[in-house]
Enzyme design. Structure first.
Site, PDB file in Angstrom:
ATOM      1  N   GLU A  69       0.831  -1.197   0.000  1.00  0.00           N
ATOM      2  CA  GLU A  69       0.000   0.000   0.000  1.00  0.00           C
ATOM      3  C   GLU A  69       0.868   1.251   0.000  1.00  0.00           C
ATOM      4  OE1 GLU A  69      -3.500   1.930   2.840  1.00  0.00           O
ATOM      5  OE2 GLU A  69      -1.895   0.706   3.680  1.00  0.00           O
TER       6      GLU A  69
ATOM      7  N   LYS B 110      14.303 -10.149  -3.689  1.00  0.00           N
ATOM      8  CA  LYS B 110      15.648  -9.952  -4.234  1.00  0.00           C
ATOM      9  C   LYS B 110      16.778 -10.081  -3.223  1.00  0.00           C
ATOM     10  CE  LYS B 110      15.656  -4.913  -3.636  1.00  0.00           C
ATOM     11  NZ  LYS B 110      15.848  -3.600  -4.292  1.00  0.00           N
TER      12      LYS B 110
ATOM     13  N   LYS C 293      22.017 -13.224 -11.009  1.00  0.00           N
ATOM     14  CA  LYS C 293      22.107 -14.294 -10.013  1.00  0.00           C
ATOM     15  C   LYS C 293      21.479 -15.594 -10.507  1.00  0.00           C
ATOM     16  CE  LYS C 293      22.290 -11.055  -6.144  1.00  0.00           C
ATOM     17  NZ  LYS C 293      22.611  -9.927  -7.034  1.00  0.00           N
TER      18      LYS C 293
ATOM     19  N   VAL D  87      21.215  -3.100  -8.902  1.00  0.00           N
ATOM     20  CA  VAL D  87      20.746  -1.739  -9.148  1.00  0.00           C
ATOM     21  C   VAL D  87      21.430  -0.818  -8.137  1.00  0.00           C
ATOM     22  CG1 VAL D  87      18.764  -0.207  -9.265  1.00  0.00           C
ATOM     23  CG2 VAL D  87      18.555  -2.583 -10.015  1.00  0.00           C
TER      24      VAL D  87
ATOM     25  N   THR E  42      31.576  -8.096   3.216  1.00  0.00           N
ATOM     26  CA  THR E  42      31.600  -9.537   3.466  1.00  0.00           C
ATOM     27  C   THR E  42      32.945 -10.165   3.132  1.00  0.00           C
ATOM     28  OG1 THR E  42      30.625  -9.865   1.278  1.00  0.00           O
ATOM     29  CG2 THR E  42      29.119  -9.807   3.150  1.00  0.00           C
TER      30      THR E  42
END
Length: 487
Positions: A189, A241, A283, A319, A343
């Site tokens: 919404e 995602k 991916k 993105v 990471t």
């Protein structure tokens, strides 16, 4: 109790009780009465009940008034006690002024010192947000908007995931092309509310914008939307995602990324939609994650479909700057003075801006030469280099190592991404930033239907664990692993 106040009060009392005239001894009755009255006034006005940081103007006024009043009362009492031992009025007034000014002045100094210690340094102005072209060396792609405007002038375009990072940018760009009708579908919404206000500008004719609150995973709802809007073009961007989250929720990933894509394509076939464009991800190439595997299954299904609908797939990388992506997350850490969590120092990714990606997505609507299209994104970006550049922008005088911590690879993450699957060949298209991809389909639609049906059954099974579902989704259709069934 504030020890500073105690010391200063005693210092003021010592001034008051000093020996100003011969024959007046320390702690004689009038001086003792005056001292007691002043200390009592300090307690009564709250001076002993608060710290220096809590003394404000109204308390200073009360304290000063109370001390002066106490001296007047004490003087009257002392006069009735022993008039012969009274201090001269001038000396008494001077001592009262010194005691009051000493205590209040010292309290004011204590508060100023506290404010100086605890007032934070003015924040360093935030640098301008990092843009894609700060980290990649290429020119923005150019598309033929007039050709697209002509192609969409009499067509209804439906975009799923219309409020997401890609969907909202796609809706904005499509609005400027003035299609006959622009339909946006999103299950959030808030996303639709924000999108409605973003598209308030008079870019579309009246009644040409149609926003629908709906879940693409619900066939009945989507069937009603297709029946009411009769889309000519469907651009499917809705997807989950986030790689680590989908590792924990494989059934949700399969439902949203694979099943919803299949259902939409079937609706396009049923309602004779002319064109279906599926937005995929790098991916999906040799996936190591549930997210990638669910997108790969969706790609295979779109390609294997036997239908009159014109189908195509676009595949590109991360993105840049989208919600939940690395750059906004890194900048939030730096704004809070926290180190950036990288990471692995050798991890790298392809990046595009939402503006670039959406302009090229729209241009593929004009192409029909290949089943899959890739976007030229330049060289992959090393995340460590990206983090170091951000640290230098935010903290130019700070060693970059001090603001970067290596946290280890998360579940499902690759060290680097590829854009084409093994066995796929790329070639140029009519647009210099778009590559076409050709390659044999490894599975027929019947084989995919059988495998996907098996996954669907196990996703509904109450005893199937996340790890079992993950193995099943990651596996290819040729040999689906067994998952415990209900006895």
């Amino acid at each position: 109790m504030d020890t500073t106040l105690v010391a200063l009060s005693l210092w003021g009392a010592a001034i008051l009780m000093s020996q100003p005239v011969p024959g007046v001894t320390l702690l004689q009755s009038p001086a003792a009465v005056t001292l007691g009255a002043m200390l009592l006034s300090l307690w009564a006005t709250g001076a002993y009940q608060v710290l220096a940081r809590d003394i404000h103007l109204h308390r200073f006024i009360r304290m000063g008034g109370g001390m002066v009043g106490a001296v007047l009362v004490a003087t009257a009492l002392a006069y009735f006690w022993d008039p012969t031992q009274m201090l001269p009025r001038g000396v008494l007034a001077l001592h009262t002024l010194m005691a009051t000014g000493g205590v209040l002045g010292s309290r004011a100094l204590a508060r100023l010192a506290w404010e100086h210690r605890h007032t934070p340094a003015p924040p360093t102005p935030h640098p301008a947000p990092m843009t894609l072209y700060d980290v990649v060396d290429r020119e923005p792609p150019v598309i033929n908007t007039q050709e697209l405007r002509n192609a969409l002038a009499d067509r209804t375009v439906l975009v799923t995931g219309a409020g997401g990072s890609i969907g909202s940018e796609l809706m904005a760009q499509l609005a400027h092309l003035h299609p006959f009708r622009l339909v946006g579908v999103d299950m959030s919404e808030y996303n639709l509310y924000r999108l409605r206000h973003t598209l308030d500008a008079p870019t579309l004719p009246e009644n040409a914008l149609d926003l629908r609150l709906a879940d693409v995973r619900t066939p009945e709802t989507m069937h009603r939307i297709f029946r009411q809007t009769t889309p000519d073009v469907v651009i499917h961007t809705a997807a989950y995602k986030h790689v680590p989250m989908m590792e924990r929720h494989p059934a949700e990933a399969f439902g949203n990324n694979t099943q919803a894509t299949m259902q939409l394509l079937r609706l396009c076939e049923e309602h004779q939609t002319g064109q279906f464009l599926f937005v995929s991800t790098d991916k999906a190439v040799q996936p190591t994650s549930v997210l990638g595997a669910t997108k790969r299954l969706a790609e295979w299904y779109v390609r294997a479909a036997q239908s009159p609908v014109s189908r195509s797939i676009v595949r590109f990388g991360n993105v840049f700057g989208s919600r939940g992506s690395v750059v906004p997350r890194f900048e939030r850490c730096l704004a809070a003075g926290k180190p950036i969590p990288v990471t692995h120092p050798d991890m790298e990714r392809y990046f595009m801006s939402a503006t670039e990606a959406c302009s090229l997505i729209m241009h593929t609507l004009l192409l029909d030469s290949h089943p899959v299209y890739l976007f030229r994104m330049g060289e992959p970006v090393r995340i460590q280099d990206l983090a170091e550049q951000l640290v230098r922008r935010w903290y130019p005088n700070q060693p970059t190592d001090a603001m970067i911590e290596h946290t280890g690879r998360r579940p499902g993450e690759k060290m680097t991404e590829a854009l084409a699957m093994p066995g796929e060949a790329t070639s140029d298209t009519a647009h210099p930033s778009i590559l076409g991809v050709e390659g044999a389909m490894p599975y027929s639609r019947a084989e995919l239907d059988m495998h996907i049906q098996h996954v669907e059954e196990q996703c509904r099974h109450p005893d199937a664990s996340a790890s079992q579902l993950r193995r099943l989704i990651m596996n290819t259709p040729s040999a689906p692993p067994s998952v415990p069934t209900r006895s």
